[in-house]
Design an enzyme around this catalytic site. Structure first.
Site, PDB file in Angstrom:
ATOM      1  N   LYS A  49       0.124   4.306 -21.674  1.00  0.00           N
ATOM      2  CA  LYS A  49      -0.803   3.298 -21.153  1.00  0.00           C
ATOM      3  C   LYS A  49      -1.133   3.570 -19.686  1.00  0.00           C
ATOM      4  O   LYS A  49      -0.453   4.344 -19.004  1.00  0.00           O
ATOM      5  CB  LYS A  49      -0.195   1.904 -21.310  1.00  0.00           C
ATOM      6  CG  LYS A  49       1.070   1.679 -20.500  1.00  0.00           C
ATOM      7  CD  LYS A  49       1.634   0.294 -20.735  1.00  0.00           C
ATOM      8  CE  LYS A  49       2.884   0.080 -19.881  1.00  0.00           C
ATOM      9  NZ  LYS A  49       3.420  -1.286 -20.026  1.00  0.00           N
TER      10      LYS A  49
ATOM     11  N   TYR B 127      -8.956   3.579  13.025  1.00  0.00           N
ATOM     12  CA  TYR B 127      -9.528   2.240  13.098  1.00  0.00           C
ATOM     13  C   TYR B 127      -8.630   1.275  13.860  1.00  0.00           C
ATOM     14  O   TYR B 127      -7.418   1.254  13.684  1.00  0.00           O
ATOM     15  CB  TYR B 127      -9.745   1.686  11.681  1.00  0.00           C
ATOM     16  CG  TYR B 127     -10.999   2.200  11.012  1.00  0.00           C
ATOM     17  CD1 TYR B 127     -12.261   1.980  11.580  1.00  0.00           C
ATOM     18  CD2 TYR B 127     -10.923   2.887   9.813  1.00  0.00           C
ATOM     19  CE1 TYR B 127     -13.401   2.448  10.961  1.00  0.00           C
ATOM     20  CE2 TYR B 127     -12.073   3.355   9.177  1.00  0.00           C
ATOM     21  CZ  TYR B 127     -13.308   3.136   9.761  1.00  0.00           C
ATOM     22  OH  TYR B 127     -14.449   3.597   9.150  1.00  0.00           O
TER      23      TYR B 127
END
Length: 390
Positions: free
Chosen positions: A44, A283
């Site tokens: 999965k 940033y």
């Protein structure tokens, strides 16, 4: 295992998967179970980030008995690619997809009476053209999906009326299963043993009723730590990828069992520059250089699956040495400190995730830095990054 420049031509970042390590981990789990016990490979969530299609085909080649997926979408993708192994959808399936599941020979987990009734009604109205295989999910203590102990008489009555008394039943009870909530800490086995005991009661009552499906309970931890929980099949997910379910399980078994991580994530340096002490990085200028150093840019970021939480603390490997992440991780770029590594130049390979689980740049190492689960790290790797199986 080495990916050639031709194989990664045009790629700024790529993921390498080691087939030899896959085989090793598969054989480890096969050695722990009896020859009569089936092995379900849980694939999965894009095979825990390792590529649903390619990994499933490796499992088919190695001799897995079942594949476990989360959704009908994953199951359909496997069928389209020619995978013929039995597939069980472990998550919820919407009623409008029952007919398609039956048509494509996809088994469904059923954990509510509403789902059972919906299957029965569709079968009666001929909307489902062939028998639908289901696995009844039992809640023995996880308290997530599943029928509770008090539901057992009603479940058996329903199944007898729909299956045992019909020559051509529209529902096939292929499995009965549960899931352990706390099998990852061998030092505290009581809860898991209680779940095993409760599940055994379901097994006994199903057998008494003449129902003999595949009984399964154990995932990776349960298989490793609780051999009495192997039943007819085990469901192996994280262990097949060479990652331990939990540090406690690793500490408990590492002298007896060796798992090998199969995934490494790589990129390369695109830019190098020398910066003086006091320069601010990235940033919001959140990090200031404490000395003159050389910095480099790597073209991956949090969009690719490198956690933004690793800003200013993460480590990658350049020329086999640790290089610290500097400042904020951007969406598509990260800046690293290569001042202590001689001769770094654009084009040098960067190891983002290493198969060496002692490294801070491994999935386990990153999990340790973030006090997080390495399940989280690998499953969040962007599915658009090319996986190269070697």
């Amino acid at each position: 295992m080495t990916v050639t420049k031709d194989e990664r031509k045009g790629l700024r970042t790529w993921i390498e998967i080691d087939r030899k390590a896959i085989r090793h981990n598969f054989n480890v789990f096969k050695s722990l179970i009896s020859k009569k016990t089936k092995l379900m490979a849980v694939v999965k969530s894009n095979a825990y980030g390792h590529d649903l299609i390619q990994f499933s085909k490796e499992m088919e080649k190695l001799g897995a008995d079942f594949l476990g997926v989360d959704s009908i979408t994953e199951a359909r993708a496997l069928r389209r690619e020619g995978v013929t192994l039995p597939i069980l959808v472990l998550g919820y399936t919407m009623p409008e997809l029952f007919a398609e599941a039956a048509k494509d020979d996809i088994s469904l987990a059923v954990s509510t009476f509403e789902t059972l009734e919906a299957i029965s009604k569709q079968s009666a109205s001929r909307r489902i053209s062939k028998p639908l295989k289901i696995h009844i999910k039992v809640d023995t203590g996880m308290h997530r999906q599943g029928f509770l102990a008090e539901d057992l008489p009603k479940i058996l009555a329903f199944l007898k009326s729909k299956i045992l008394h019909h020559k051509s039943p529209s529902i096939l009870i292929e499995g009965l299963f549960t899931h352990f909530a706390a099998a990852k800490n061998p030092a505290f086995p009581k809860d898991t043993k209680n779940q095993i005991d409760e599940f055994k009661q379901w097994v006994t009552e199903f057998n008494k009723a003449g129902l003999h499906p595949i009984f399964h309970a154990a995932a990776s931890s349960g298989t490793l730590v609780f051999p009495e929980a192997h039943f007819d099949m085990v469901r192996i997910g994280i262990g097949l990828y060479g990652l331990w379910p939990e540090r406690a399980v690793k500490s408990y078994l590492k002298n007896r069992i060796a798992l090998t991580p199969i995934l490494s994530w790589k990129s390369f340096i695109t830019e190098v520059k020398r910066l003086p002490k006091g320069s601010k990085i990235g940033y919001d200028l959140t990090e200031t250089l404490v000395k003159d150093t050389t910095v480099a840019v790597v073209p991956i970021g949090y969009w690719h699956g490198y956690p933004r939480a690793l800003s200013a603390i993460g480590q990658v490997l350049v020329r086999g040495k640790n290089a610290k992440v500097l400042g904020r991780i951007s969406m598509d770029m990260v800046t690293i400190d290569v001042g202590g590594i001689a001769g770094v130049a654009p084009g040098d390979e960067v190891m983002i995730i290493s198969t060496d689980d002692t490294s801070p740049a491994s999935a386990e190492g990153i999990g340790g830095l973030l006090d997080a689960s390495w399940y989280d790290i690998v499953t969040r790797l962007n599915p658009l990054i090319k996986r190269i199986y070697k």
